[in-house]
Scaffold this motif. Structure first.
Motif, PDB file in Angstrom:
ATOM      1  N   GLY A 136       0.800  -1.230   0.000  1.00 31.27           N
ATOM      2  CA  GLY A 136       0.000   0.000   0.000  1.00 31.27           C
ATOM      3  C   GLY A 136       0.828   1.273   0.000  1.00 31.27           C
ATOM      4  O   GLY A 136       0.415   2.286  -0.573  1.00 31.27           O
ATOM      5  N   ASN A 137       2.006   1.221   0.643  1.00 32.77           N
ATOM      6  CA  ASN A 137       2.740   2.473   0.878  1.00 32.77           C
ATOM      7  C   ASN A 137       4.109   2.560   0.217  1.00 32.77           C
ATOM      8  O   ASN A 137       4.636   3.658   0.033  1.00 32.77           O
ATOM      9  CB  ASN A 137       2.931   2.677   2.391  1.00 32.77           C
ATOM     10  N   ILE A 138       4.716   1.415  -0.089  1.00 29.72           N
ATOM     11  CA  ILE A 138       6.081   1.449  -0.645  1.00 29.72           C
ATOM     12  C   ILE A 138       6.084   1.154  -2.147  1.00 29.72           C
ATOM     13  O   ILE A 138       6.601   1.941  -2.948  1.00 29.72           O
ATOM     14  CB  ILE A 138       7.009   0.459   0.105  1.00 29.72           C
ATOM     15  N   ARG A 139       5.500   0.024  -2.496  1.00 32.52           N
ATOM     16  CA  ARG A 139       5.555  -0.429  -3.899  1.00 32.52           C
ATOM     17  C   ARG A 139       5.078   0.651  -4.885  1.00 32.52           C
ATOM     18  O   ARG A 139       5.760   0.912  -5.891  1.00 32.52           O
ATOM     19  CB  ARG A 139       4.725  -1.706  -4.052  1.00 32.52           C
ATOM     20  N   PRO A 140       3.940   1.328  -4.588  1.00 31.55           N
ATOM     21  CA  PRO A 140       3.450   2.307  -5.583  1.00 31.55           C
ATOM     22  C   PRO A 140       4.386   3.503  -5.788  1.00 31.55           C
ATOM     23  O   PRO A 140       4.302   4.172  -6.809  1.00 31.55           O
ATOM     24  CB  PRO A 140       2.108   2.785  -4.991  1.00 31.55           C
ATOM     25  N   VAL A 141       5.255   3.792  -4.794  1.00 37.39           N
ATOM     26  CA  VAL A 141       6.108   4.991  -4.923  1.00 37.39           C
ATOM     27  C   VAL A 141       7.597   4.644  -5.067  1.00 37.39           C
ATOM     28  O   VAL A 141       8.449   5.534  -5.085  1.00 37.39           O
ATOM     29  CB  VAL A 141       5.913   5.941  -3.704  1.00 37.39           C
ATOM     30  N   ALA A 142       7.892   3.354  -5.179  1.00 40.48           N
ATOM     31  CA  ALA A 142       9.297   2.923  -5.203  1.00 40.48           C
ATOM     32  C   ALA A 142      10.062   3.568  -6.361  1.00 40.48           C
ATOM     33  O   ALA A 142      11.152   4.117  -6.181  1.00 40.48           O
ATOM     34  CB  ALA A 142       9.367   1.400  -5.296  1.00 40.48           C
ATOM     35  N   ARG A 143       9.487   3.518  -7.545  1.00 39.61           N
ATOM     36  CA  ARG A 143      10.182   4.085  -8.711  1.00 39.61           C
ATOM     37  C   ARG A 143      10.302   5.600  -8.590  1.00 39.61           C
ATOM     38  O   ARG A 143      11.341   6.180  -8.900  1.00 39.61           O
ATOM     39  CB  ARG A 143       9.456   3.679  -9.995  1.00 39.61           C
ATOM     40  N   PHE A 203      13.884  12.062   0.111  1.00 39.40           N
ATOM     41  CA  PHE A 203      13.709  11.219   1.285  1.00 39.40           C
ATOM     42  C   PHE A 203      12.212  10.904   1.462  1.00 39.40           C
ATOM     43  O   PHE A 203      11.386  11.818   1.451  1.00 39.40           O
ATOM     44  CB  PHE A 203      14.256  11.902   2.538  1.00 39.40           C
ATOM     45  N   PRO A 204      11.863   9.637   1.679  1.00 41.91           N
ATOM     46  CA  PRO A 204      10.432   9.260   1.692  1.00 41.91           C
ATOM     47  C   PRO A 204       9.763   9.509   3.049  1.00 41.91           C
ATOM     48  O   PRO A 204       9.229   8.585   3.673  1.00 41.91           O
ATOM     49  CB  PRO A 204      10.487   7.767   1.355  1.00 41.91           C
ATOM     50  N   TRP A 205       9.735  10.769   3.475  1.00 37.76           N
ATOM     51  CA  TRP A 205       9.164  11.100   4.792  1.00 37.76           C
ATOM     52  C   TRP A 205       7.734  10.584   4.974  1.00 37.76           C
ATOM     53  O   TRP A 205       7.407  10.032   6.033  1.00 37.76           O
ATOM     54  CB  TRP A 205       9.197  12.617   5.046  1.00 37.76           C
TER      55      TRP A 205
END
Ligand SMILES: Cc1cc2nc3c(=O)[nH]c(=O)nc-3n(C[C@H](O)[C@H](O)[C@H](O)COP(=O)(O)OP(=O)(O)OC[C@H]3O[C@@H](n4cnc5c(N)ncnc54)[C@H](O)[C@@H]3O)c2cc1C
Length: 379
Positions: free
Chosen positions: A23-30, A38-40
């Motif tokens: 839900g939170n990492i995979r969609p914004v990884a690229r 930095f992914p605050w």
């Protein structure tokens, strides 16, 4: 009886970590890989969901995961994006020195303040002259009454720019080398702490390590972790516990690459048939699947020994070098299996290949892991 079955509670933890990652990492990884920001928002969400500070016991406000449970979480974060995963997991590395050597007072003070403020911490060991030779630090801490005065320069410090607290390894007895090192907690807002250049890098680009200068930084003597001159031992005990976390993230990376390449190979047709039907490709999958399984079991072995408070140095070094070498090899092979598409940024395997390389280097290079294993094996 030895069982490789996860308990119901562990299966729930894996499901929770996977849901968080999906839900939170995979969609914004690229997106973070390309922007190097930095992914605050993700880190704050990790606080909301109790995914961060796994190593910190519940009594101090952490998630209170065992080492084994921590590895289950790290594998899921690593599979989704090891760059974002390390931004979250770096707290475990930075705070474990307090767990292995800190007084109850120091733990309460630092963990309490950090967690209340949903903050980050940084592990500050590496210097220009002290990389693999971790005992060669030149940063000094000189005692003057009730304070230590710290001067020196650190580099490659993950979360160094974002952290509220630094765990700084200093020389307190210059004539004694590694035996004269101390670990000291430094608040990042102490006068004289100066954040320097960010390291532009190949992979895990959501995480931005920095250089840090300490100029006449004063901290109370009560900020020393354990006793003066125990710092090298504390650093080594820390790595023994945390290396299985790096290794489990590497298992996650390898697993993810394998899944993506498998779907590709089953669908991509050349010479009238799916490339998965060619034996040369099938054998690559056979080797990769075997290596990922072996790596996971080495990780679990190290984590279980850590939880049993057994001597784990050799086994965590085995897990770290094997799993990260597997991640590198598997990611490289998956790029090869996907051909031009694998090399393209339209697919995630090229990112995993860049990300995996770093896991062979930090928390002790894989040559250093082999040195540890060789020394202990040939005793
Ligand atoms: C992105 C990133 C994040 C990092 N985050 C942190 C952090 O948060 N905190 C921190 O303190 N550090 C951090 N590091 C530092 C990291 O742990 C070091 O880079 C690593 O330990 C290697 O040190 P070095 O880069 O100085 O390489 P060197 O020690 O110069 O090694 C260069 C090469 O020589 C080999 N080598 C060295 N000595 C031996 C030997 N005796 N036998 C065989 N081969 C040897 C090494 O394996 C390596 O291949 C980070 C590094 C990177 C790149």
């Amino acid at each position: 009886m030895v069982s490789f079955e996860l308990s119901e509670e562990q299966q729930k933890l894996v499901a929770k970590a996977k849901e968080f990652a999906d839900g939170n990492i995979r969609p914004v990884a690229r997106q973070y890989d390309l922007s190097c920001e930095f992914p605050w928002p993700v880190v704050q969400k990790a606080y909301d969901e109790g995914i961060i500070n796994g190593a910190i016991p519940k009594q101090y406000g952490g998630a209170g995961h065992s080492s084994f449970d921590g590895c289950l979480v790290s594998e899921e974060l690593g599979a989704a994006c090891s760059g974002i995963g390390i931004c979250i997991d770096a707290n475990n590395l930075a705070l474990t020195p307090l767990l292995v050597g800190g007084s109850d007072d120091l733990k309460k003070r630092v963990f309490g303040h950090l967690i209340e403020n949903r903050g980050l911490a940084a592990f500050c060991l590496t210097e220009p002259e002290a990389g693999s030779d971790a005992g060669a630090v030149q940063t000094t801490a000189v005692r003057k009454g009730d304070v230590y005065v710290i001067n020196g320069h650190k580099r490659f410090i993950t979360n160094g720019k974002q952290a509220m607290y630094h765990t700084v390894f200093c020389n307190t007895d210059p004539g004694r080398g590694a035996r004269g090192m101390s670990a000291i907690v430094v608040p990042a807002d102490a006068p004289g702490v100066k954040i320097g250049r960010e390291l532009p890098k190949m992979g895990q680009r959501a995480s931005c390590p920095v250089e840090i200068d300490y100029n006449e930084v004063e901290v109370p003597v009560s900020n020393v972790i354990g006793k003066e001159n125990q710092g090298f031992l504390i650093a080594m005990k820390t790595f023994n516990r945390t290396r299985s976390g790096v290794a489990s993230a590497a298992v996650g990376m390898a697993r993810e690459a394998l899944d993506v390449a498998k779907k590709w190979a089953l669908n991509r047709k050349q010479f009238g048939q799916p490339i998965a039907s060619f034996q040369a490709i099938g054998f690559m999958f056979a080797e990769m699947a075997t290596q990922v399984t072996a790596a996971r079991f080495l990780v679990w072995n190290a984590a279980i020994l850590t939880d049993q408070e057994k001597e784990v140095g050799t086994y965590s070094a085995m897990a770290k070098y094997f799993a990260t070498d597997v991640a590198m090899k598997v990611a490289t092979d998956c790029v090869q299996i996907m051909g031009g598409e694998g090399y393209s940024q339209d697919n995630i395997v090229e990112k995993i290949m860049r990300d995996a390389k770093l896991s062979q280097i930090y928390e002790g290079t894989n040559q250093v892991q082999r040195l540890v294993i060789a020394k202990n094996t040939l005793k």
